[in-house]
Write a protein that holds these residues in place. Structure first.
Motif, PDB file in Angstrom:
ATOM      1  N   THR A  49       0.810  -1.222   0.000  1.00 35.15           N
ATOM      2  CA  THR A  49       0.000   0.000   0.000  1.00 35.15           C
ATOM      3  C   THR A  49       0.842   1.271   0.000  1.00 35.15           C
ATOM      4  OG1 THR A  49      -0.191  -0.159   2.420  1.00 35.15           O
ATOM      5  CG2 THR A  49      -1.969  -1.108   1.104  1.00 35.15           C
ATOM      6  N   ALA A  50       2.144   1.159  -0.250  1.00 36.70           N
ATOM      7  CA  ALA A  50       3.021   2.336  -0.337  1.00 36.70           C
ATOM      8  C   ALA A  50       3.601   2.384  -1.743  1.00 36.70           C
ATOM      9  CB  ALA A  50       4.131   2.269   0.710  1.00 36.70           C
ATOM     10  N   TYR A  51       2.805   2.834  -2.704  1.00 36.85           N
ATOM     11  CA  TYR A  51       3.237   2.796  -4.094  1.00 36.85           C
ATOM     12  C   TYR A  51       3.292   4.171  -4.746  1.00 36.85           C
ATOM     13  CZ  TYR A  51      -1.871   2.800  -4.499  1.00 36.85           C
ATOM     14  OH  TYR A  51      -3.204   3.085  -4.353  1.00 36.85           O
ATOM     15  N   ASP A  52       2.651   5.162  -4.162  1.00 35.16           N
ATOM     16  CA  ASP A  52       2.687   6.492  -4.763  1.00 35.16           C
ATOM     17  C   ASP A  52       4.079   7.090  -4.611  1.00 35.16           C
ATOM     18  OD1 ASP A  52       0.842   8.913  -5.734  1.00 35.16           O
ATOM     19  OD2 ASP A  52       2.293   9.678  -4.274  1.00 35.16           O
ATOM     20  N   GLU A  53       4.621   7.645  -5.695  1.00 33.97           N
ATOM     21  CA  GLU A  53       5.992   8.141  -5.657  1.00 33.97           C
ATOM     22  C   GLU A  53       6.162   9.280  -4.654  1.00 33.97           C
ATOM     23  OE1 GLU A  53       3.792  10.495  -8.745  1.00 33.97           O
ATOM     24  OE2 GLU A  53       3.970   8.374  -8.226  1.00 33.97           O
ATOM     25  N   GLU A  54       5.124  10.088  -4.478  1.00 32.10           N
ATOM     26  CA  GLU A  54       5.217  11.191  -3.532  1.00 32.10           C
ATOM     27  C   GLU A  54       5.243  10.671  -2.099  1.00 32.10           C
ATOM     28  OE1 GLU A  54       6.019  14.985  -2.834  1.00 32.10           O
ATOM     29  OE2 GLU A  54       5.684  14.138  -4.834  1.00 32.10           O
ATOM     30  N   GLU A  55       4.436   9.639  -1.834  1.00 30.42           N
ATOM     31  CA  GLU A  55       4.419   9.048  -0.494  1.00 30.42           C
ATOM     32  C   GLU A  55       5.746   8.368  -0.176  1.00 30.42           C
ATOM     33  OE1 GLU A  55      -0.363   8.039  -0.145  1.00 30.42           O
ATOM     34  OE2 GLU A  55       1.056   6.429  -0.488  1.00 30.42           O
ATOM     35  N   VAL A  56       6.316   7.711  -1.153  1.00 25.65           N
ATOM     36  CA  VAL A  56       7.590   7.027  -0.924  1.00 25.65           C
ATOM     37  C   VAL A  56       8.683   8.040  -0.619  1.00 25.65           C
ATOM     38  CG1 VAL A  56       9.367   5.589  -1.989  1.00 25.65           C
ATOM     39  CG2 VAL A  56       6.947   5.040  -2.336  1.00 25.65           C
ATOM     40  N   TYR A 373     -12.871  -5.090 -10.380  1.00 28.29           N
ATOM     41  CA  TYR A 373     -11.599  -5.439  -9.758  1.00 28.29           C
ATOM     42  C   TYR A 373     -11.702  -5.290  -8.244  1.00 28.29           C
ATOM     43  CZ  TYR A 373      -9.929  -4.511 -14.519  1.00 28.29           C
ATOM     44  OH  TYR A 373      -9.752  -4.511 -15.884  1.00 28.29           O
ATOM     45  N   ILE A 374     -10.813  -6.002  -7.570  1.00 28.81           N
ATOM     46  CA  ILE A 374     -10.490  -5.662  -6.192  1.00 28.81           C
ATOM     47  C   ILE A 374      -9.014  -5.305  -6.192  1.00 28.81           C
ATOM     48  CG2 ILE A 374     -12.303  -6.991  -5.036  1.00 28.81           C
ATOM     49  CD1 ILE A 374     -10.361  -9.263  -4.691  1.00 28.81           C
ATOM     50  N   MET A 375      -8.664  -4.292  -5.420  1.00 31.59           N
ATOM     51  CA  MET A 375      -7.319  -3.730  -5.517  1.00 31.59           C
ATOM     52  C   MET A 375      -6.396  -4.305  -4.451  1.00 31.59           C
ATOM     53  SD  MET A 375      -7.637  -1.813  -8.151  1.00 31.59           S
ATOM     54  CE  MET A 375      -6.093  -0.903  -8.138  1.00 31.59           C
ATOM     55  N   GLN A 376      -5.220  -4.752  -4.885  1.00 29.33           N
ATOM     56  CA  GLN A 376      -4.138  -5.160  -3.992  1.00 29.33           C
ATOM     57  C   GLN A 376      -3.056  -4.095  -4.117  1.00 29.33           C
ATOM     58  OE1 GLN A 376      -3.760  -6.740  -1.269  1.00 29.33           O
ATOM     59  NE2 GLN A 376      -3.701  -8.884  -1.901  1.00 29.33           N
ATOM     60  N   GLY A 377      -3.265  -2.981  -3.393  1.00 25.28           N
ATOM     61  CA  GLY A 377      -2.394  -1.836  -3.595  1.00 25.28           C
ATOM     62  C   GLY A 377      -2.658  -1.231  -4.953  1.00 25.28           C
ATOM     63  N   ARG A 378      -1.636  -1.158  -5.774  1.00 29.05           N
ATOM     64  CA  ARG A 378      -1.804  -0.627  -7.130  1.00 29.05           C
ATOM     65  C   ARG A 378      -2.292  -1.700  -8.099  1.00 29.05           C
ATOM     66  NH1 ARG A 378       3.087   2.765  -9.404  1.00 29.05           N
ATOM     67  NH2 ARG A 378       1.793   4.537  -8.831  1.00 29.05           N
ATOM     68  N   LYS A 379      -2.128  -2.961  -7.754  1.00 27.86           N
ATOM     69  CA  LYS A 379      -2.435  -4.061  -8.673  1.00 27.86           C
ATOM     70  C   LYS A 379      -3.922  -4.396  -8.662  1.00 27.86           C
ATOM     71  CE  LYS A 379      -1.488  -8.979  -9.431  1.00 27.86           C
ATOM     72  NZ  LYS A 379      -0.810 -10.180  -8.882  1.00 27.86           N
TER      73      LYS A 379
END
Length: 716
Positions: A49-56, A373-379
């Motif tokens: 759940t930490a995939y956004d470049e700004e959040e990282v 869909y169901i979301m697994q983070g970004r996937k």
């Protein structure tokens, strides 16, 4: 991917202060459920759940993210939420589609500011809460006395209903197990393992503590239920099956707040936490029917939440059941660089199947959900159908935005979206280049779809483009996204204060415009009277000409000249307001008079009137409401007084003290940062325009010196 009925689903929002370990804990839960092979790390963006470049880059969650775990026949939907106070509006929005909140508390720091605020959010809607004390493995948390003190503080803050259902096993090997106080069994773990524990006996040194804690748990659960109390007094305890059922009901009814222990970083206690969520948290089908309304009439769509019905609305209660008509509520919209717009929704009722067309009630438009869909983070993980109570997603919907309700066209239903606070800070925004100018508006509107707190608008008085958000870090993150995601470079500036000008006395003056150029000349002559009006009156114009001193056809030109001059200002170019201008006399020439001549004459008369009418500068005054813990009330009032604020009153609120005041806009443009510093991030405020008031003379002189020079009329 298997589909799950509502009774086999658990929807949980994982909430807590920033850096309490929420994202890491979710990663550990997914590994324990064998949804992922490794936990991943927040620091490098490999956590699910930490995939956004700004959040990282900032190492903090800034927007809600969804994941799911399949555990022993149940699907557990997990919403990872922000913990930094600037982004708590996202956390508030995540509480509507779930049936419980998992409150993560850092074992080192205890209850912090954001934890307290999200707890209050959940309490407002009676959302069941489970507490998890995370990072128990940290050396600062490795103390039996410290752990008991933590429970005492939690009970002091949130009541005696906060009770441990586990005890952590901490010895010379560190934190490596938990004792289940319901079943009175121990589970031991291999730190840094896969999160799967082994059943074991309770350590000898902990048996007395475990027995005492078990009895306290049983006694509290039995309270308020006559049949349980009778059984407790008769048997001296409550049998395990009855205790499990009673604990489940107490959590569902928001009467009991269990405390568990875990370490997301070392993956200890996570499988037992998953089992607890499965057994004790309510399923969507167990929740009370949701209150909604039928829209009787619709207005044009306006804003991210659409338009709401304006007529009488029939209230309905919609149960979370498959047999009910289909209804979906959109709780989040996200723009993915690869997938496009992703729409996250909850199935309120009915069964949603792929390739179905539904009606967007809010926008009055049909939408086709070709794939579910169901979301697994970004996937995205594709499914064929979703049952009542489940959380899902769709991509590339045409008009649907956050807060919209969709469903069966024949059974219109509207679920009220979560109320969002107004933005607290505004900046002027300018594109760096011509190319950036073309990209700015489309990029900002996409970001507004993702974040309902963002506003983008043009100030009609200063002609600046403004962007508003929850605070300086929020807006800075927005600017960074513009650059990273949309390759748009901008400059942020403090916004201009929309000052006004007015008069404080009555005055009369004559304006005569006369030119002779050889042919037809120009001649206009009018006398004006200017007088102050109440605040908010604007500019009014009156005609008191009699006897044909000025022909009727030239009076509109006089009014036009007056209004143009008022808009251009007198002292420093700010609009003149709250005045009444009356034309009461004048003269004309049969040949040389024209509309232009009288407009110029009106401009001259207006300026002469302003010179005599004691002109003054007006500033916008904001109505401000600040909420913060009681201990900061004195400091807040002192700070407001230093900002030329007038405190209007104080009262108790959910988070402490509410202070209401009137403060000049110029003094509070950057208040968000100051409030955060003064209250350790535990304060919040909202403000709105209230009225205009005269600027004190010493301050007015500085403003006028810095403003542009007085406007000179051009004679034509």
């Amino acid at each position: 991917m298997k589909t799950y009925l509502g009774r086999d689903i658990r929807n949980v929002a994982v909430v807590g202060h920033a850096h309490s370990g929420k994202t890491t804990l979710i990663a550990a839960l997914l590994q324990a459920a064998r949804m992922t092979a490794t936990r991943g790390r927040v620091e490098d963006g490999s956590a699910v759940t930490a995939y956004d470049e700004e959040e990282v880059s900032r190492r903090t969650t800034m927007a809600n993210a969804a994941a799911f775990a399949e555990w022993n026949g149940v699907k557990i939907n997990l919403l990872d939420t922000p913990g930094f106070h600037m982004f708590l509006h996202e956390t508030r929005a995540a509480m509507l589609p779930v049936e419980a909140a998992l409150v993560v508390i850092n074992a080192q720091t205890g209850v912090e500011a954001a934890t307290d605020r999200v707890w209050n959010y959940a309490a407002e809607i009676n959302l069941p809460r489970v507490l998890v004390i995370d990072q128990v493995d940290h050396p600062k948390a490795d103390s039996r006395l410290g752990r008991q003190k933590m429970i005492d503080l939690l009970q002091e803050k949130w009541g005696r209903q906060v009770v441990p259902v586990q005890l952590p096993i901490v010895d010379q090997h560190g934190f490596h197990g938990v004792v289940d106080l319901v079943t009175m069994k121990a589970f031991l773990y291999q730190p840094d393992g896969d999160g799967r524990g082994e059943l074991a006996k309770i350590p000898e040194a902990m048996q007395a503590d475990a027995k005492a804690a078990h009895e306290a748990l049983v006694e509290l659960v039995a309270e308020g239920k006559d049949e349980l109390m009778e059984e407790f007094f008769r048997e001296g305890t409550i049998p395990e099956p009855h205790l499990i059922a009673a604990l489940h009901d107490a959590i569902r009814e928001d009467r009991f707040f269990p405390v568990l222990y875990a370490s997301g970083l070392r993956n200890v206690g996570t499988d037992h936490l998953l089992e607890f969520l499965k057994v004790y948290l309510p399923a969507p089908t167990e929740r009370e029917p949701m209150a909604a309304r039928r829209q009787m009439q619709y207005a044009a769509s306006n804003g991210s939440n659409g338009a709401h019905g304006e007529g009488q609305a029939e209230m309905v209660m919609r149960a979370v059941e498959d047999k009910q008509p289909l209804a979906l509520y959109v709780y989040k919209t996200m723009t993915d660089p690869f997938t496009g717009r992703v729409t996250f929704f909850k199935v309120i009722s009915g069964t949603m199947k792929s390739d179905a067309t539904v009606q967007n009630y809010t926008r009055q438009e049909p939408e086709c959900l070709a794939h579910l869909y169901i979301m697994q983070g970004r996937k995205p993980v594709e499914v064929t159908e979703l049952h009542a109570g489940d959380l899902g997603a769709a991509v590339k919907l045409r008009v649907t935005l956050t807060g919209d309700t969709l469903g069966d066209k024949a059974h219109a239903l509207f679920l009220e979206p979560v109320s969002m606070p107004e933005p607290a800070m505004t900046y002027a925004i300018e594109p760096k280049t011509r190319a950036d100018e073309d990209k700015l508006a489309p990029a900002l509107h996409k970001l507004m779809e993702d974040d309902s707190m963002v506003r983008f608008f043009r100030d009609p008085q200063t002609n600046e483009f403004l962007v508003a958000g929850a605070g300086q870090p929020h807006i800075e993150a927005l600017v960074s996204k513009l650059k990273r995601r949309y390759h748009t470079n901008v400059i942020l500036k403090a916004p201009k204060v929309p000052y006004r000008e007015t008069v404080r006395a009555r005055a009369e003056a004559e304006g005569r415009h006369k030119k002779q150029t050889g042919g037809h000349g120009q001649f206009g002559d009018c006398k004006l009277r200017i007088e102050p009006q109440p605040r908010g009156s604007g500019v009014s114009f009156a005609n008191e000409i009699f006897g044909g001193a000025i022909p009727r056809q030239y009076v509109p030109a006089v009014e036009k000249g007056v209004r143009e001059s008022a808009a251009r200002g007198f002292l420093a170019g700010y609009p003149v307001v709250d005045i009444k201008v009356t034309v009461f006399d004048g003269s004309y020439h049969d040949v040389d008079s024209s509309e232009m001549s009288f407009k110029m004459a009106a401009r001259l008369a207006f300026r002469k009137c302003m010179e005599q009418a004691k002109p003054a500068l007006l500033e916008p005054v904001m109505r401000v409401e600040i909420e913060a813990p009681d201990e900061f009330a004195g400091a807040l009032i002192g700070d407001l007084t230093g900002r030329r604020g007038r405190v209007q009153g104080m009262e108790g609120g959910a988070a402490g003290t509410i202070v209401r005041a009137e403060v000049p806009m110029a003094e509070i443009l950057s208040y968000s940062t100051t409030l955060t510093s003064m209250t350790q991030g535990r304060g919040s405020f909202r403000m709105e325009m209230d009225h205009y008031d005269i600027v004190p003379q010493p301050i007015a002189e500085k403003i006028l010196a810095a403003a542009k020079q007085p406007v000179q009329d051009e004679e034509e």
